[in-house]
Write a protein that holds these residues in place. Structure first.
Motif, PDB file in Angstrom:
ATOM      1  N   GLY A 145      -5.509   0.649   1.299  1.00 59.96           N
ATOM      2  CA  GLY A 145      -5.086   0.305   2.651  1.00 59.96           C
ATOM      3  C   GLY A 145      -6.173  -0.286   3.525  1.00 59.96           C
ATOM      4  O   GLY A 145      -5.879  -0.953   4.515  1.00 59.96           O
ATOM      5  N   VAL A 147       0.831  -1.207   0.000  1.00 62.73           N
ATOM      6  CA  VAL A 147       0.000   0.000   0.000  1.00 62.73           C
ATOM      7  C   VAL A 147       0.868   1.261   0.000  1.00 62.73           C
ATOM      8  O   VAL A 147       0.599   2.227  -0.717  1.00 62.73           O
ATOM      9  CB  VAL A 147      -0.942   0.002   1.228  1.00 62.73           C
ATOM     10  N   ASN A 151      -4.369  -1.977  -7.125  1.00 61.79           N
ATOM     11  CA  ASN A 151      -4.681  -2.256  -5.723  1.00 61.79           C
ATOM     12  C   ASN A 151      -6.184  -2.241  -5.458  1.00 61.79           C
ATOM     13  O   ASN A 151      -6.722  -3.067  -4.716  1.00 61.79           O
ATOM     14  CB  ASN A 151      -3.977  -1.245  -4.810  1.00 61.79           C
TER      15      ASN A 151
END
Length: 477
Positions: free
Chosen positions: A129, A59, A265
């Motif tokens: 995150g 992250v 991500n």
């Protein structure tokens, strides 16, 4: 016109020059890449951190790339411009450009640190995150201490290419290597000895960055081809407007990589939650941790690729400034062959040894799902590294020729149009595997476009410029 410096750049065989400049540059960049990778290796092998710590590292990693983007904008741009100036014998422009680059680095590093500290939680959320609470907690801890080192990181990385442009690639390598050694020594001490966890990994990294920055300051006081004066540090908007555009390709290459990583991500978080295995809370962090590890291996390979090309910047800039197009053309041939060789070797390693690679990052402590996904990720995501390396070398060589527009166009197409676009599009049809397919598809399509620019560049460099026969030989692949 002032007397030229670094005249050997237009007289020595270009093959020999590339070896002299590229090898230290490769080592410098690989060592710089190892900062984050070494952290991840030690984090992964600490049972109390494991895949949660790995995911947190993934992250935060794009946010260190943003800092690197700022550094290469200033450093690579100044390096290319200074090399052109020295080729023309314009020493005053060279030393004033370096002084202005120093000022920009200091200001940019402090500003970026302030932004990161003020917007920590929204930034970490943007980069995935919040895949689960434990990952977010580790991300915040690691990010805070890494942010404190951003000014040193920006300064050290920006000065590295400038030091190379002064004819000291060896010192540039040593300064980066020294910082990495400090990081490698302190990581196990802080993580396993003091049990500092993510904070320990970050503090070890920052300590190394401070040493690299300190060595860069020392070198600036002992430069060879130019001498910095008080006048060097007087802001000159005209010079800044000349050298910054030459670093825009490097900036956009890094920023677009950040955009691609943000897309990847978030797609991993979204489609991982739909997966029958990774949708379970105890396995949710695995895809993000694994893709982060695969990207770290790719980062090492691409650091070698970039090092090969970046090592050519002072040589190409000087010879173009001096009117020796033929030497630049031969260097381009050497570069493309070297890039293809690096990519081919890396592809063989990724395809044949994925289990060995993933074991370095603590696979023994993880579930079978972790290992199975990691093997698939290595083999699919990295199957076109040969083309990826050739593409990267082309971007940077065009930049060193002063072709900022062409270089920037190709880089943006690869990283934003294809890199982000396919990362968002392919998972719609292929789920989590679509994230893995996005990389090779992007590299194949970029190469098809890049081949046209490569042919055009060869044709332009083939125009005779009346260089001395003595400078013609020496290229051996």
């Amino acid at each position: 016109m002032e007397e030229k410096s670094n005249v050997f750049l237009e007289t020595e065989p270009v093959g020999k020059l590339m070896d002299r400049y590229a090898v230290p540059c490769i080592i410098s960049l690989v060592v710089a890449a190892l900062y984050n990778i070494v952290d991840q290796i030690f984090i992964a092998n600490a049972e109390y951190l494991g895949s949660y710590g790995n995911a947190a590292n993934t992250v935060v990693f794009p946010l260190t790339v943003v800092a690197l983007a700022v550094a290469v904008l200033i450093g690579d741009g100044c390096c290319a411009f200074v090399s052109l100036c020295l080729g023309r014998g314009e020493k005053q422009k060279a030393h004033r450009s370096i002084g202005n680059a120093v000022l920009l680095c200091v200001a940019a590093g402090i500003l970026l640190t302030a932004i990161y500290l003020l917007l920590q939680d929204p930034i970490l959320t943007l980069f995935g995150g919040r895949v689960n609470e434990e990952t977010f907690r580790y991300s915040r801890e690691y990010f805070f201490y890494i942010t404190l080192g951003i000014p040193f990181y920006v300064f050290g990385q920006a000065m590295n290419p400038i030091i190379r442009s002064d004819g000291s690639p060896g010192f540039a390598m040593v300064s980066t290597l020294a910082g990495a050694v400090v990081n490698i020594i302190l990581d196990p001490v802080f993580i396993f000895g003091f049990h500092w966890g993510m904070m320990g990994a970050a503090v070890a990294t920052v300590a190394g960055q401070i040493l690299t920055a300190a060595l860069a300051v020392w070198y600036l006081c002992h430069m060879k081809a130019v001498r910095l004066e008080r006048d060097s540090f007087r802001l000159a908007g005209g010079l800044i407007r000349k050298f910054l555009p030459l670093g825009v390709c490097s900036l956009l290459s890094q920023l677009s990589l950040v955009a691609a990583m943000a897309a990847i991500n978030n797609m991993i978080r979204k489609y991982g939650a739909m997966d029958p295995v990774f949708g379970q809370a105890q396995y949710a962090q695995i895809p993000m941790a694994v893709v982060g590890i695969v990207m770290k291996f790719f980062q090492i390979v691409i650091s070698i690729s970039v090092g090969l090309a970046a090592g050519c910047i002072p040589i190409v800039g000087y010879n173009i400034g001096a009117g020796h197009k033929g030497r630049a053309k031969r260097l381009f041939s050497y570069l493309l062959a070297s890039e293809a060789a690096v990519g081919a070797v890396a592809t063989v390693i990724a395809e044949c040894l994925p289990l060995q690679l993933i074991s370095i990052f603590g696979a023994a402590n993880e579930s079978v799902y972790y290992t199975e996904f990691a093997v698939r990720a290595f083999r699919v995501y990295l199957c076109m590294m040969t083309l990826a390396c050739v593409n990267k070398g082309t971007f940077i060589f065009l930049q060193s020729l002063g072709k900022a527009a062409a270089s920037t166009f190709l880089s943006m197409v690869r990283e934003v149009v294809f890199g982000v676009g396919f990362a968002l599009l392919l998972p719609v049809f292929f789920g989590l595997d679509g994230v893995l397919y996005s990389m090779p598809v992007s590299d194949v399509l970029t190469f098809l476009i890049g081949a046209v620019l490569i042919a055009m560049t060869y044709r332009q460099l083939g125009e005779k410029s009346g260089e001395a026969a003595a400078g013609e030989g020496g290229l051996s692949v």
